[in-house]
Design a protein around this motif. Sequence first.
Motif, PDB file in Angstrom:
ATOM      1  N   GLU A 177       0.837  -1.201   0.000  1.00  0.00           N
ATOM      2  CA  GLU A 177       0.000   0.000   0.000  1.00  0.00           C
ATOM      3  C   GLU A 177       0.874   1.254   0.000  1.00  0.00           C
ATOM      4  O   GLU A 177       1.717   1.444   0.877  1.00  0.00           O
ATOM      5  CB  GLU A 177      -0.913   0.017   1.223  1.00  0.00           C
ATOM      6  CG  GLU A 177      -1.833   1.225   1.272  1.00  0.00           C
ATOM      7  CD  GLU A 177      -2.821   1.169   2.418  1.00  0.00           C
ATOM      8  OE1 GLU A 177      -3.745   2.003   2.439  1.00  0.00           O
ATOM      9  OE2 GLU A 177      -2.662   0.294   3.297  1.00  0.00           O
ATOM     10  N   SER A 178       0.676   2.104  -1.010  1.00  0.00           N
ATOM     11  CA  SER A 178       1.367   3.384  -1.012  1.00  0.00           C
ATOM     12  C   SER A 178       0.531   4.402  -0.241  1.00  0.00           C
ATOM     13  O   SER A 178      -0.687   4.284  -0.151  1.00  0.00           O
ATOM     14  CB  SER A 178       1.597   3.865  -2.445  1.00  0.00           C
ATOM     15  OG  SER A 178       0.377   4.272  -3.043  1.00  0.00           O
ATOM     16  N   VAL A 257       4.367   1.753   1.862  1.00  0.00           N
ATOM     17  CA  VAL A 257       5.456   2.532   1.279  1.00  0.00           C
ATOM     18  C   VAL A 257       4.998   3.982   1.236  1.00  0.00           C
ATOM     19  O   VAL A 257       3.977   4.298   0.607  1.00  0.00           O
ATOM     20  CB  VAL A 257       5.805   2.035  -0.141  1.00  0.00           C
ATOM     21  CG1 VAL A 257       6.972   2.848  -0.703  1.00  0.00           C
ATOM     22  CG2 VAL A 257       6.131   0.547  -0.131  1.00  0.00           C
ATOM     23  N   GLY A 258       5.737   4.872   1.901  1.00  0.00           N
ATOM     24  CA  GLY A 258       5.277   6.248   2.018  1.00  0.00           C
ATOM     25  C   GLY A 258       6.217   7.269   1.426  1.00  0.00           C
ATOM     26  O   GLY A 258       7.445   7.134   1.492  1.00  0.00           O
ATOM     27  N   CYS A 259       5.623   8.306   0.825  1.00  0.00           N
ATOM     28  CA  CYS A 259       6.355   9.519   0.459  1.00  0.00           C
ATOM     29  C   CYS A 259       5.580  10.685   1.068  1.00  0.00           C
ATOM     30  O   CYS A 259       4.784  10.486   1.976  1.00  0.00           O
ATOM     31  CB  CYS A 259       6.530   9.648  -1.051  1.00  0.00           C
ATOM     32  SG  CYS A 259       4.995   9.700  -1.996  1.00  0.00           S
ATOM     33  N   GLY A 262       1.935  10.829  -1.341  1.00  0.00           N
ATOM     34  CA  GLY A 262       1.366   9.540  -1.712  1.00  0.00           C
ATOM     35  C   GLY A 262       0.896   9.435  -3.148  1.00  0.00           C
ATOM     36  O   GLY A 262       0.041   8.599  -3.450  1.00  0.00           O
ATOM     37  N   ARG A 265       6.301   9.018  -5.741  1.00  0.00           N
ATOM     38  CA  ARG A 265       7.382   8.084  -5.409  1.00  0.00           C
ATOM     39  C   ARG A 265       6.881   6.801  -4.754  1.00  0.00           C
ATOM     40  O   ARG A 265       7.281   5.695  -5.151  1.00  0.00           O
ATOM     41  CB  ARG A 265       8.398   8.787  -4.492  1.00  0.00           C
ATOM     42  CG  ARG A 265       9.120   9.939  -5.184  1.00  0.00           C
ATOM     43  CD  ARG A 265       9.859  10.819  -4.175  1.00  0.00           C
ATOM     44  NE  ARG A 265       8.931  11.588  -3.357  1.00  0.00           N
ATOM     45  CZ  ARG A 265       9.301  12.440  -2.398  1.00  0.00           C
ATOM     46  NH1 ARG A 265      10.604  12.595  -2.129  1.00  0.00           N
ATOM     47  NH2 ARG A 265       8.408  13.116  -1.709  1.00  0.00           N
ATOM     48  N   SER A 266       6.027   6.927  -3.758  1.00  0.00           N
ATOM     49  CA  SER A 266       5.557   5.729  -3.060  1.00  0.00           C
ATOM     50  C   SER A 266       4.752   4.828  -3.986  1.00  0.00           C
ATOM     51  O   SER A 266       4.829   3.592  -3.897  1.00  0.00           O
ATOM     52  CB  SER A 266       4.719   6.110  -1.839  1.00  0.00           C
ATOM     53  OG  SER A 266       3.566   6.849  -2.225  1.00  0.00           O
ATOM     54  N   VAL A 267       3.993   5.439  -4.888  1.00  0.00           N
ATOM     55  CA  VAL A 267       3.199   4.663  -5.849  1.00  0.00           C
ATOM     56  C   VAL A 267       4.118   3.846  -6.749  1.00  0.00           C
ATOM     57  O   VAL A 267       3.918   2.644  -6.964  1.00  0.00           O
ATOM     58  CB  VAL A 267       2.300   5.597  -6.678  1.00  0.00           C
ATOM     59  CG1 VAL A 267       1.626   4.829  -7.820  1.00  0.00           C
ATOM     60  CG2 VAL A 267       1.256   6.254  -5.782  1.00  0.00           C
ATOM     61  N   ALA A 270       5.921   1.012  -4.758  1.00  0.00           N
ATOM     62  CA  ALA A 270       5.001  -0.083  -4.443  1.00  0.00           C
ATOM     63  C   ALA A 270       4.757  -0.950  -5.671  1.00  0.00           C
ATOM     64  O   ALA A 270       4.745  -2.188  -5.582  1.00  0.00           O
ATOM     65  CB  ALA A 270       3.688   0.462  -3.892  1.00  0.00           C
ATOM     66  N   GLU A 271       4.574  -0.324  -6.822  1.00  0.00           N
ATOM     67  CA  GLU A 271       4.362  -1.078  -8.057  1.00  0.00           C
ATOM     68  C   GLU A 271       5.610  -1.891  -8.417  1.00  0.00           C
ATOM     69  O   GLU A 271       5.510  -3.037  -8.866  1.00  0.00           O
ATOM     70  CB  GLU A 271       4.010  -0.121  -9.199  1.00  0.00           C
ATOM     71  CG  GLU A 271       2.645   0.540  -9.068  1.00  0.00           C
ATOM     72  CD  GLU A 271       1.511  -0.421  -9.374  1.00  0.00           C
ATOM     73  OE1 GLU A 271       1.743  -1.422 -10.098  1.00  0.00           O
ATOM     74  OE2 GLU A 271       0.378  -0.179  -8.896  1.00  0.00           O
ATOM     75  N   HIS A 288      -3.305   2.063  -3.619  1.00  0.00           N
ATOM     76  CA  HIS A 288      -2.688   3.388  -3.507  1.00  0.00           C
ATOM     77  C   HIS A 288      -3.675   4.306  -2.791  1.00  0.00           C
ATOM     78  O   HIS A 288      -4.574   4.877  -3.403  1.00  0.00           O
ATOM     79  CB  HIS A 288      -2.322   3.919  -4.894  1.00  0.00           C
ATOM     80  CG  HIS A 288      -1.425   3.000  -5.667  1.00  0.00           C
ATOM     81  ND1 HIS A 288      -0.152   2.699  -5.247  1.00  0.00           N
ATOM     82  CD2 HIS A 288      -1.640   2.288  -6.813  1.00  0.00           C
ATOM     83  CE1 HIS A 288       0.404   1.857  -6.116  1.00  0.00           C
ATOM     84  NE2 HIS A 288      -0.478   1.594  -7.061  1.00  0.00           N
TER      85      HIS A 288
END
Length: 301
Positions: A177-178, A257-259, A262, A265-267, A270-271, A288
């Motif tokens: 999950e982003s 996964v965080g930026c 959201g 970067r986190s997206v 995560a992908e 996401h």
Amino acid sequence: MTDRSDNRAKLVLITGLSGSGKSSVAKAFEDMGYYTVDNLPLPLLRQFIARPLELVQGYRHIAVVADVRAPGFAEEFPALVQDLDRREIEVTLLFLEASDEILVRRFSETRRPHPLAPDRSVIAGIERERELMAELRGLADRVFDSTEWSVHDARRQVGSDFSPSDESDVAMLVSLESFGFKHGIPYGTDLLFDVRFLPNPYFVPGLRERTGLEAPVKEFLDAQEDFHQVGERLTDLLLFLLPRYRHERRSYLTVAVGCTGGRHRSVAVAEELARRLDAAGWETRVSHRDLERHGKGANKA
């Protein structure tokens, strides 16, 4: 331990002392894919366990919780167990117990009366239940003593003795999950990775309104050495950790996964992790959380 070479359907009858952890054990069976039934009235229970495969079609692993909450249980259930036809179904009677001290403590923590002593002390109910259940305990194929159990031990013990498959075949879903830190950390996260150190597409002309799912953002990040490094290193870490979580009989693991916002970067990370884990044979699901946040509060993703 259950004989896994036996091709018969499996029926586990879970019983034991009140407060000994039957609900936790039942949940562990349910997480392993067993069709699980809890606390049927005795007439329905009798019908169910006499022909479970007819009533629960499509399941060959069934767990049933039965205890003194059903009137007449202690008197009738032992004979019912002994009369079962075991030619088509393998029956295991699992009995749970714990020390008097631990049972009293558990009832005290929940502030619930003992089912056999609603107007008396808990210890009086425990002593009465031990007397009533003595015959059934003697018939048990397996006895679990939950006195020293932690919150994870029920799952571990049930998985060790009753898993319908080898450990290498136990399914565990990896949920990636982003999210954006500015919107809060997702509830229920097991592992969390902060990727705000990566160059931010938000400050690149033409990328601010795009997301980590779109080609221009992917191309920008793909040109960054750190993006490849974080993908490789986090994948290596996860491939080390995931078998160990599966060993604990977990049915899912949530990796966040965080930026900042959201959306970028986190997206993308995560992908990328999902792609790598899929290639390694793990079942993944990607979501996401903050991808659709726009306007004020959605900047610096």
